[in-house]
Design a protein around this motif. Structure first.
Motif, PDB file in Angstrom:
ATOM      1  N   GLU A 273       0.853  -1.186   0.000  1.00 48.80           N
ATOM      2  CA  GLU A 273       0.000   0.000   0.000  1.00 48.80           C
ATOM      3  C   GLU A 273       0.894   1.243   0.000  1.00 48.80           C
ATOM      4  OE1 GLU A 273      -3.332   2.165   2.913  1.00 48.80           O
ATOM      5  OE2 GLU A 273      -2.095   0.522   3.655  1.00 48.80           O
ATOM      6  N   ARG A 277      -1.130   5.220   5.309  1.00 53.38           N
ATOM      7  CA  ARG A 277      -1.940   4.028   5.581  1.00 53.38           C
ATOM      8  C   ARG A 277      -3.429   4.367   5.645  1.00 53.38           C
ATOM      9  NH1 ARG A 277      -1.654   2.945  10.367  1.00 53.38           N
ATOM     10  NH2 ARG A 277       0.035   4.274  11.162  1.00 53.38           N
ATOM     11  N   GLN A 278      -4.234   3.455   5.157  1.00 48.90           N
ATOM     12  CA  GLN A 278      -5.689   3.563   5.279  1.00 48.90           C
ATOM     13  C   GLN A 278      -6.237   2.553   6.293  1.00 48.90           C
ATOM     14  OE1 GLN A 278      -7.409   6.075   3.753  1.00 48.90           O
ATOM     15  NE2 GLN A 278      -5.299   6.686   3.259  1.00 48.90           N
TER      16      GLN A 278
END
Length: 514
Positions: A273, A277-278
């Motif tokens: 990713e 960050r999600q």
């Protein structure tokens, strides 16, 4: 709300929050506030307590004081004691102010409006909560600094006329780790390591300096990957080395951090990713059978990343230039790695930020990158202990559950833990690494290149030989303690006469034996 003052310690204890005191004593200051208000915060590295002795001593993370230091067993008494003897702990104060009624704080300040401690508490309350108390602006009282510079390193300071204090906190509400003044850090600052580095290269030829810089740059890039347990292709090492060489030349902002992550990860990021960050993040392993996370450190919640990263950027652009360079580099770099804003690449960018601050401040000689990753790699256990000096105190306070893809999901509000940590051990560690670079690595590499050039010149005066062949010859001698091996004499250097071999070995010994 129940009367919390009744919960302050009245009698001596030997155990406080699973932490043993060196002898029975009454916890005071931040320890008493944490206990009385049931604050979910990392315990300060050093806590205070009062015993019956009449001499002060420190042991096992406790400062034991005498009966004459005993504070009043009230909120005001414990707060004043904390500021007077323990300095400012922003995370404890923030969580305390979250639970104390504002009217109680306002009444406390109104009762002693000219007190320097009350005005500092007043300022800290409004600064941390971004919420004014129902109080008129202060009209009297000399301006007092929020941080006592005899206790903690501070910024330049800006007057707050409302409170009649000088705000010398070295950061913003979004990110403001603090560093306690210690004899070790004071001694490092007094050494003027930057000046000593400049002096070390002052009489070095441009050629030697350029080759030294190139070697140290490559060494740092290799070491930074090795710390992460990675052995990437040479082109990735060189690409990251070039990025380190440009450290400090671009302002720090989110696009710059994203650019660095792209360089670290490379083009093949199909399973990584990219960007902030999600979801959750942690450092650690997975259980081999259940695959459940086994975290050693849990990263900041992804919801808090925008404000935390902006806090890092604001610290770099507004405050890092106003405090000691190594202190600023430590705060920025270790703050970044605790926050862990990316899915991958955090460790290398964390160490890049050290270069960024030192280069931006002109701490290292022009064109020379201190290979701080190399001493970190040599002291890997110590480096991990420094990281864990905060992570271990933080981990028990984080409520989490397993998430999809065997990640973690944080369930409580943890943002303050990453904004306001105590960076004192990190500064001491980084200063020791910088000292090693200046006192050992830099002069060692310069001396080596000077000696190698002497060796090369003598060999080329003896016999015509390409530079690459001289280098191969040198490496054979280095690997075999100055003696050309039978294999080398029969294969790569079969054309050498016996007298030439003897001369070469004697030359190597003469130049490199010391």
């Amino acid at each position: 709300m129940p009367n919390k003052e009744s919960k302050f310690f009245f009698e001596a204890v030997i155990i406080f929050h699973e932490k043993r005191l060196p002898e029975a004593a009454v916890p005071v200051g931040y320890a008493a506030l944490i206990h009385a208000y049931e604050l979910s915060v990392p315990l300060p590295r050093v806590l205070s307590a009062i015993c019956t002795r009449h001499s002060v001593f420190e042991k096992d993370g406790w400062r034991i004081l005498t009966p004459r230091h005993k504070p009043n067993l009230t909120l005001e008494g414990q707060l004043v004691f904390a500021l007077k003897y323990e300095g400012v702990d922003l995370v404890v104060l923030k969580r305390l102010f979250d639970v104390v009624q504002p009217q109680e704080i306002a009444a406390m300040i109104s009762s002693k409006p000219t007190s320097s401690y009350m005005r500092r508490i007043w300022f800290l309350y409004e600064w941390l909560l971004d919420k004014p108390l129902d109080l008129p602006d202060a009209k009297t009282g000399s301006y007092v600094e929020v941080l006592d510079e005899k206790q903690q390193y501070a910024g330049k300071g800006k007057n707050s006329t409302r409170h009649r204090v000088k705000n010398n906190l070295p950061g913003t509400r979004n990110f403001c780790p603090l560093v306690f003044r210690t004899p070790k850090i004071d001694a490092y600052i007094a050494q003027d390591l930057a000046g000593r580095a400049q002096k070390a290269v002052g009489n070095i030829s441009a050629d030697i300096l350029a080759r030294t810089a190139a070697f140290l740059l490559l060494k740092d890039s290799k070491s930074s990957y090795a710390i992460e347990g990675e052995s990437p292709p040479q082109n990735r090492i060189q690409r990251w080395g070039r990025a380190i060489g440009e450290a400090g030349k671009q302002p720090l902002d989110l696009p710059e951090l994203l650019r660095l992550q792209k360089i670290v990860i490379g083009n093949d990021n199909r399973f990584i990713e990219m960007g902030l960050r999600q979801g959750g993040g942690f450092v650690g392993e997975h259980d081999r059978e259940s695959r459940l996370p086994l975290p050693e450190h849990i990263s900041a919640r992804h919801e808090d990343l925008p404000s935390l990263v902006q806090g890092l950027i604001d610290f770099d652009t507004q405050y890092a230039g106003k405090v000691d360079a190594v202190l600023a580099a430590s705060v920025l770099a270790f703050g970044f790695v605790y926050i862990h804003p990316f899915g991958d690449g955090n460790g290398r960018i964390h160490r890049y930020l050290i270069h960024h601050v030192l280069s931006e401040r002109g701490f290292n000689p022009p064109g020379v990158v201190f290979p701080v990753s190399a001493p970190i790699l040599e002291r890997l256990d110590e480096y991990r202990r420094v990281l864990e000096s905060y992570s271990k105190r933080l981990l028990p306070l984080i409520d989490w559950e397993p998430a999809e893809k065997m990640n973690v999901r944080v369930l409580n509000d943890t943002g303050d833990y990453y904004r306001y940590f105590d960076a004192t051990p990190h500064v001491e560690f980084l200063y020791s690494c910088v000292e090693q670079t200046i006192e050992v690595d830099l002069p060692q590499e310069i001396r080596f290149l000077q000696r190698y050039d002497q060796f090369k010149a003598k060999i080329e005066a003896l016999i015509e030989m390409p530079a690459s062949t001289v280098d191969l010859l040198f490496n054979f001698l280095k690997q075999n303690e100055g003696v050309l091996s039978k294999r080398a004499r029969e294969k790569e250097f079969a054309a050498l006469k016996e007298s030439e071999v003897e001369y070469i070995e004697a030359t190597y010994s003469e130049i490199f034996s010391s």
